[in-house]
Design an enzyme around this catalytic site. Structure first.
Site, PDB file in Angstrom:
ATOM      1  N   LYS A 187      -6.599  -9.445  -4.699  1.00  0.00           N
ATOM      2  CA  LYS A 187      -7.769  -8.557  -4.681  1.00  0.00           C
ATOM      3  C   LYS A 187      -8.659  -8.889  -5.872  1.00  0.00           C
ATOM      4  CE  LYS A 187      -8.965  -3.615  -4.423  1.00  0.00           C
ATOM      5  NZ  LYS A 187      -8.430  -2.237  -4.319  1.00  0.00           N
ATOM      6  N   SER A 227      -9.806   0.625  -0.569  1.00  0.00           N
ATOM      7  CA  SER A 227     -10.669  -0.413  -1.080  1.00  0.00           C
ATOM      8  C   SER A 227     -10.048  -1.806  -0.993  1.00  0.00           C
ATOM      9  CB  SER A 227     -11.026  -0.112  -2.535  1.00  0.00           C
ATOM     10  OG  SER A 227      -9.906  -0.235  -3.368  1.00  0.00           O
ATOM     11  N   SER A 286      -6.035   3.312  -1.539  1.00  0.00           N
ATOM     12  CA  SER A 286      -6.583   1.976  -1.296  1.00  0.00           C
ATOM     13  C   SER A 286      -5.588   0.915  -0.870  1.00  0.00           C
ATOM     14  CB  SER A 286      -7.324   1.491  -2.546  1.00  0.00           C
ATOM     15  OG  SER A 286      -8.462   2.279  -2.762  1.00  0.00           O
TER      16      SER A 286
END
Lengths: 454, 454
Positions: free
Chosen positions: B136, B214, B238
């Site tokens: 990420k 997210s 997330s």
């Protein structure tokens, strides 16, 4: 065993194997600078430049000033950042062989930065414009190496500042150099029975005494007038105790009000960022830059109406004569000035020393186990046995113990908050006594640990 | 207002002004690679190499395999890291224009790393040798930019890996590229009424639906067979929610059992590192590398003796038909397999939704205020209005409110722990329902937030 653990809380860097002393020379262009500076341009000549600028021989040389004083002189153009930086470098040249506070310092780079700051137009200068700040060598700086006192990080550079350093740079600070922290020392084979051997850094008031750890360089450099402000970090007692031992002001705000991003983590529940200065105004200056505010006490309350709690804490029995006398003197002064001073006990929920120490131990060991896994996986052989033991969980701390410790800790914190809310100020001892003799024993954090995350 | 706040908890990156989409192209050598790869060496030809190596046309191409399966093939020399990496890159070339999961990917660099891994002698290979892992784009990687979806960090590079990436690299992982996260989207002028506009990333099962945020790129890439494992982070929901929306396995361990060092902080009390995979074995593989252990449940306990709590949680009223049906099916399957399943209520101390949400809000806003001060000081004009508002404390969160929220939160956590300790497994909803239609609304984190730091 438990008192040894308190050392563990206070110093994390000493777990690394001894490396910093050997590296210090190579990371360090100070000796050459001082030699050539002294050769090419005698110190007195350069101070004469400063004297001339001030047009007065009666003022203090810049290295002696507080940040607030320097800012005023810079603001009214009585002083340039370069002359101020030279004054500090002169002081360092004079004193470094005794105090040994710097892990990394490049005087030529400092001067080039100072000259650049002098070129910044007046209307674009930040609130710390030109102020020299030393950084504990566990915080990333984009223009200097950050070694964490560990051979694993030898020559390590980050091209990103830690959050705090970035904020200071944005405020116009002159990031001066990196300050020492403890290194791995004599260790016994007993688990956690760490004998703290500090780095070479000495207490400026007496080179035979420790400046305290782990922010030893940060406290010593400010106390010795080598830098105006400095940054430190506390997991056990690593800011408050060295400030006490070296006689400077320090602020360790509560956790998570200043970001520790870009600072080596040890035990996040306790890891706190803080700073050293030589005046309360300077602490306020830094607190403002970091947005640290006390919104609970009205600022216009008359001093006499402030309620002061004197908390001797459950570990008062260990207080030495210096601490006892300091607490008594504080009490007398405040009382005679008309403050309401009250002797306040710790709440019963937070009074049991064994519980307190066990809770800190369990949380610290659990978290340090997580935080040092990276170093363990990347270079286990370069880690000191103690830290290998923590990662290998040789003390068999279970998840259940950890959850219980977190819960107990939260209850203690709540109980302390409940007592604290009735007072404007709490005064408590910062250290067991004055700085102990010798550099090996960096002192006990017993009076600091229970406050660190409260 | 409150439900909007939950979005805030779940997505932090969207506070930055819209930048990532424009940057994606430039940070991204994939299109050129795919074009030239397709031109110079047709995909089928290259898969033929793979088929030849396997001497069989019946096995799955490597991109479809789990990490555990790939490790076995690498171990017995049926597969090379390079061929495996090429297979994933082929899959990405085929699917990227639809799924758009990557924020940064350099296929040639990936292949050079793969070839280097193939040269590592068998006896020096780590437990994740050669396994492709996507990261990420809020975690530092020493060999790729990390942009946090923010123009402030455009082209930002760190020469140090985040702690988690360093651990994976030390285990032999092939760090593949950086995965998308939400970006600043349409915002209203109402404070905290953030309308989440996700990045272009789509749900692999239906390009008209969001993959959830997210960690949208991390979930989508694993679900779409573009990478075998990926890393994510959760402050609100997330990790768990996008895993649910894309139908992959994920693990969000409790806080501070995997270091978040080198990962952008948002609200440290809730920030958690976690990962995505396509099998439970693969989750276990990663958990082992990160030293995550459950030491409370004996591993030899017969499955039928495990006690299962089905917790619908205080927000059950918001559950849609998909979630209701999934919980019923789970209950039936477990019961028919002989498990002891019990419907368990949340403890009264943690049942009041308004309190729960307020506590999360106060802690998150207080901590985010600290964590984004750096970006505010360095480039306020490049921050979205919402995050400027957080740093400026436009919602007037006081220190007292924060202390009280921390205390309330600790009590809730304790109450949940007290209930949880009687069960081996707790099953709770991961999301309100299946992934919503449209890419703008990345879904609600209501079922995730209260677990995040429990």
């Amino acid at each position: 065993m438990l008192s040894c653990f308190l050392y563990l809380l206070a110093f994390f860097s000493q777990f690394y194997t001894r490396a910093q002393l050997n590296d210090r020379e190579s990371a360090y262009s100070l000796p050459q600078f001082c030699d050539s500076a002294l050769q090419n341009q005698p110190r007195l000549d350069r101070l004469a430049v400063w004297d001339k600028q001030l047009s007065s021989n009666t003022m203090s040389p810049p290295y002696k000033l507080t940040a607030t004083q320097v800012l005023e002189l810079l603001h009214n153009n009585t002083l340039t950042v370069e002359v101020y930086a030279r004054s500090l470098l002169d002081r360092i040249c004079e004193r470094d062989s005794t105090v040994k506070a710097w892990a990394y310092l490049d005087p030529d780079y400092v001067l080039s930065q100072a000259r650049a700051l002098d070129q910044v137009p007046t209307d674009r200068r930040g609130p710390l414009h030109g102020i020299a700040i030393g950084v504990k060598d566990i915080m990333n700086t984009k223009d200097m190496p950050t070694q964490f006192g560990s051979p694993i990080y030898k020559g390590h550079r980050s091209d990103v500042d830690s959050s705090a350093v970035a904020i200071l740079r944005a405020a116009g600070a002159l990031i001066f150099g990196k300050l020492t922290l403890p290194i791995a020392g004599k260790t016994t084979t007993t688990e956690f029975a760490v004998t703290n051997s500090g780095p070479e850094t000495t207490n400026p008031h007496d080179p035979n005494r420790t400046p305290g750890g782990s922010s030893c360089g940060s406290a010593a450099a400010v106390a010795d007038l080598q830098v105006t402000l400095s940054l430190g970090a506390q997991t056990g007692g690593s800011i408050i105790r060295p400030a006490s031992f070296t006689g400077v002001y320090a602020m360790k705000p509560t956790y998570d009000v200043i970001s520790t991003e870009g600072q080596k983590a040890f035990a996040p529940t306790f890891d706190t960022f803080g700073f050293f200065a030589r005046s309360v105004e300077d602490l306020q200056l830094l607190a403002d830059v970091f947005g640290v505010q006390d919104d609970s006490t009205p600022s216009d309350i008359p001093l006499e109406e402030l309620s002061v709690a004197l908390m001797k804490t459950p570990m008062w029995d260990s207080a030495g004569p210096g601490t006892r006398s300091a607490m008594e003197t504080t009490n007398s002064i405040l009382t005679s000035e008309g403050f309401k001073v009250e002797d306040v006990s710790f709440p019963p929920e937070a009074t049991d020393l064994a519980t307190l120490k066990n809770v800190q131990k369990v949380i610290t060991l659990s978290e340090a186990r997580t935080m040092f896994l990276r170093e363990y996986r990347v270079g286990k052989e370069k880690l000191a046995p103690q830290i290998r033991g923590i990662v290998e969980n040789t003390s068999n701390v279970t998840n259940k113990q950890r959850t219980e410790a977190c819960d107990t800790y939260a209850s203690m914190r709540r109980a302390i908050n409940d007592v604290a809310k009735d007072y404007s100020i709490i005064i408590a001892p910062s250290a067991v006594d004055e700085a102990p003799l010798g550099l090996d024993d960096m002192g006990s954090a017993t009076f600091n640990t229970m406050w660190t995350a409260s």
